[in-house]
Design an enzyme around this catalytic site. Sequence first.
Site, PDB file in Angstrom:
ATOM      1  CG  ASP A  28      -1.748   1.248   1.379  1.00 32.50           C
ATOM      2  OD1 ASP A  28      -2.414   1.609   0.388  1.00 32.50           O
ATOM      3  OD2 ASP A  28      -1.767   1.889   2.449  1.00 32.50           O
ATOM      4  CB  SER A  29       0.160   4.775  -0.672  1.00 31.61           C
ATOM      5  OG  SER A  29      -0.976   4.905   0.154  1.00 31.61           O
ATOM      6  CB  CYS A  91      -3.047   0.763  -2.460  1.00 33.04           C
ATOM      7  SG  CYS A  91      -3.108   2.515  -2.888  1.00 33.04           S
ATOM      8  CD  GLU A 170      -0.640   7.395   6.255  1.00 33.65           C
ATOM      9  OE1 GLU A 170       0.461   7.511   6.802  1.00 33.65           O
ATOM     10  OE2 GLU A 170      -1.075   6.313   5.813  1.00 33.65           O
ATOM     11  CB  CYS A 218      -9.480   4.905   0.077  1.00 33.69           C
ATOM     12  SG  CYS A 218      -7.855   5.349   0.754  1.00 33.69           S
ATOM     13  CG  HIS A 220      -5.294   5.326   4.244  1.00 29.82           C
ATOM     14  ND1 HIS A 220      -4.657   4.713   3.194  1.00 29.82           N
ATOM     15  CD2 HIS A 220      -4.315   5.890   5.004  1.00 29.82           C
ATOM     16  CE1 HIS A 220      -3.346   4.917   3.304  1.00 29.82           C
ATOM     17  NE2 HIS A 220      -3.119   5.624   4.392  1.00 29.82           N
TER      18      HIS A 220
HETATM   19  N1  DGL Z   1      -4.815   3.479   0.688  1.00 29.59           N
HETATM   20  C1  DGL Z   1      -4.851   3.965  -0.618  1.00 29.59           C
HETATM   21  C2  DGL Z   1      -6.072   3.515  -1.384  1.00 29.59           C
HETATM   22  O1  DGL Z   1      -6.650   2.507  -1.058  1.00 29.59           O
HETATM   23  C3  DGL Z   1      -4.654   5.397  -0.913  1.00 29.59           C
HETATM   24  C4  DGL Z   1      -4.005   6.302   0.008  1.00 29.59           C
HETATM   25  C5  DGL Z   1      -3.210   7.353  -0.723  1.00 29.59           C
HETATM   26  O2  DGL Z   1      -3.760   8.312  -1.275  1.00 29.59           O
HETATM   27  O3  DGL Z   1      -2.011   7.142  -0.735  1.00 29.59           O
HETATM   28  O4  DGL Z   1      -6.464   4.163  -2.330  1.00 29.59           O
END
Ligand code: DGL
Length: 308
Positions: A28-29, A91, A170, A218, A220
């Site tokens: 993931d990012s 991600c 974050e 997403c 997150h």
């Molecule tokens: N967790 C990532 C997703 O599912 C994105 C987070 C980011 O923008 O880096 O899209």
Amino acid sequence: MSLRTTADAEGGVSAASEGDARPIGVFDSGLGGLTVARSIAMALPHESIFYAGDTKRCPYGTRTEHEVRSFAMQAARWLEKHDVKIIVIACNTATAAALKVAQQTLAVPVIGVIAPGARAAINTTRTRKVGVLATDLTVRSGAYTRAIQDLDAGVDVYGCPAPSFVEIVERELATGAHLQERWLENGDIFDTPEIRAEVARTLAPITGSDVDTVVLGCTHFPLLAGPIRAALGDEVRVVSSAEETTRELKDILARRDQLAGELAQPQHRFATTSDNIAEFAAAGSFIFGQPLKSIEHVSIDELERLYR
Ligand code: DGL
């Protein structure tokens, strides 16, 4: 694949196996993909996991598709070099930008989280009107609309970009101020008046519409499930892709005869581009639901050598 034999209670010999004990690669990012890794660890307790979080270059959602594709390919190649048996792009943004090219160029199978998220939405909606809450890039890519309408072309999909949510997650994880135990069960992590207000403002375009299901597009966003549910109201079901992705992963490994066996010793290993391993460990342990015991640093230079 290695096989061991053990004597059973009757004195006969039954075969027990380590199966394919190589790790599942997940990336993931940043920290959000740990919501998916957690689901995998819970459902597949014999499996080893090697997770890579590109925390230093997070967020991906506000970058160009080309950039995200490069970053995702670097992480995928890095995991492949570490002998993973399959890669999960945990991600949505990286899935939208890089799943196809990763599948076309890597030797190991690669799955993303968008098709599973789309299936979760289709299995839930009754009105066939679905909202997709995601990063800017994921919404712009149209990947969710395509994935949902590939399953049911009659479903209306309303994309709702939430550019500030990754930053909120974050930031809150870094300060650790509102971390609450059992967040997955009670869903009210980071439920402060300020966050509620920002979430309600962002969701305004789809609140009061006739969507009955919203996909958290997403990885997150499950961490903001409490404020998101509060803004959408009780009538709207909120789904995420973690469980559905885990189901697909298990099916693929079973079909390829690559599940780890009962004798495999599962190891959970983590890598991050962050320079602050302690912070990654604290926030990551919280999301993963168990301490991250083995964390290493991977440099951007090393990743950039793998794909440009
Ligand atoms: N967790 C990532 C997703 O599912 C994105 C987070 C980011 O923008 O880096 O899209």
